[in-house]
Scaffold this motif. Structure first.
Motif, mmCIF file in Angstrom:
data_model
loop_
_atom_site.group_PDB
_atom_site.id
_atom_site.type_symbol
_atom_site.label_atom_id
_atom_site.label_comp_id
_atom_site.label_asym_id
_atom_site.label_seq_id
_atom_site.Cartn_x
_atom_site.Cartn_y
_atom_site.Cartn_z
ATOM 1 N N ARG A 149 0.863 -1.412 0.133
ATOM 2 C CA ARG A 149 -0.036 0.051 -0.014
ATOM 3 C C ARG A 149 0.997 1.166 0.120
ATOM 4 O O ARG A 149 1.963 1.197 0.461
ATOM 5 N N MET A 150 0.349 2.176 -0.702
ATOM 6 C CA MET A 150 1.018 3.493 -0.635
ATOM 7 C C MET A 150 0.100 4.546 -1.026
ATOM 8 O O MET A 150 -0.936 4.191 -1.497
ATOM 9 N N SER A 151 0.496 5.872 -0.846
ATOM 10 C CA SER A 151 -0.345 7.100 -1.051
ATOM 11 C C SER A 151 0.590 8.103 -1.679
ATOM 12 O O SER A 151 1.763 8.414 -1.230
ATOM 13 N N MET A 152 -0.018 8.579 -2.746
ATOM 14 C CA MET A 152 0.759 9.743 -3.495
ATOM 15 C C MET A 152 -0.298 10.145 -4.584
ATOM 16 O O MET A 152 -1.224 9.561 -4.940
ATOM 17 N N MET A 153 -0.041 11.365 -4.801
ATOM 18 C CA MET A 153 -0.681 12.217 -5.967
ATOM 19 C C MET A 153 -2.200 12.033 -5.719
ATOM 20 O O MET A 153 -3.125 12.054 -6.564
ATOM 21 N N GLY A 154 -2.571 12.414 -4.316
ATOM 22 C CA GLY A 154 -4.097 12.370 -3.770
ATOM 23 C C GLY A 154 -4.987 11.165 -3.939
ATOM 24 O O GLY A 154 -5.794 10.934 -3.885
ATOM 25 N N ARG A 155 -4.097 9.789 -4.004
ATOM 26 C CA ARG A 155 -4.732 8.507 -4.057
ATOM 27 C C ARG A 155 -4.021 7.747 -3.147
ATOM 28 O O ARG A 155 -2.968 7.630 -2.757
ATOM 29 N N ASP A 156 -4.802 6.516 -2.653
ATOM 30 C CA ASP A 156 -4.291 5.615 -1.766
ATOM 31 C C ASP A 156 -4.278 4.320 -2.950
ATOM 32 O O ASP A 156 -5.488 3.893 -3.412
ATOM 33 N N TYR A 157 -3.083 3.736 -3.037
ATOM 34 C CA TYR A 157 -3.039 2.710 -3.864
ATOM 35 C C TYR A 157 -2.816 1.184 -2.942
ATOM 36 O O TYR A 157 -2.285 1.299 -1.880
ATOM 37 N N THR A 158 -3.431 0.161 -3.895
ATOM 38 C CA THR A 158 -3.005 -1.074 -3.461
ATOM 39 C C THR A 158 -2.591 -1.777 -4.627
ATOM 40 O O THR A 158 -3.106 -1.773 -5.449
ATOM 41 N N ASP A 159 -1.275 -2.469 -4.232
ATOM 42 C CA ASP A 159 -0.373 -3.104 -5.439
ATOM 43 C C ASP A 159 -0.637 -4.404 -5.073
ATOM 44 O O ASP A 159 -0.169 -5.007 -4.038
ATOM 45 N N LEU A 160 -0.849 -5.420 -6.144
ATOM 46 C CA LEU A 160 -0.655 -6.731 -6.085
ATOM 47 C C LEU A 160 0.852 -6.895 -6.986
ATOM 48 O O LEU A 160 0.546 -6.848 -8.428
#
Length: 127
Positions: A91-102
């Motif tokens: 998981r990470m946050s950047m550019m105004g978004r929260d991301y979940t990466d697989l």
């Protein structure tokens, strides 16, 4: 899996988070396999890219670090499926978004590389 393999993947993920934060394709090319499959699975924003097209997007991006965004990123799970296959949930946050990466990784005999990045995002939760 071995402690050495776990340490390799942990170091790879530090480069991954750093490369994204800096929008640095040179760093990210050490993380991704040349045959990368990049897939955005966010409804309404589906996207499928190869490594070259993804790195072009990275190179055109204003780095989150330059905008003063904090570097975030956490590994939620690392699972090995033998000596050459692994999966990481991050998981990470950047550019105004929260991301979940697989992330699916393969070991090519000398190093681990991300062969598939499948992710989704939501608007960043403001606290």
């Amino acid at each position: 899996m071995t402690p050495a393999a776990f340490a390799e993947l942990t170091a790879l993920m530090e480069r991954y988070f750093d490369g994204l934060h800096r929008a640095d394709s040179t760093i990210l090319r050490t993380v991704f396999h040349p045959e990368l499959a990049y897939v955005c699975a966010t409804p309404g924003d589906e996207l499928y890219l190869n490594l070259t097209d993804y790195m072009a997007r990275i190179d055109a991006r204003e780095p989150p670090a330059k905008r003063g965004e904090p570097r975030t990123g956490s590994v939620l799970d690392i699972a090995f499926a033998g000596s050459r296959l692994a999966r990481i949930t991050a998981r990470m946050s950047m550019m105004g978004r929260d991301y979940t990466d697989l992330l699916t990784l393969v070991h090519d005999g000398t190093q681990w590389r991300v062969i598939a990045k499948i992710f989704a995002y939501t608007p960043k939760e403001e606290l």
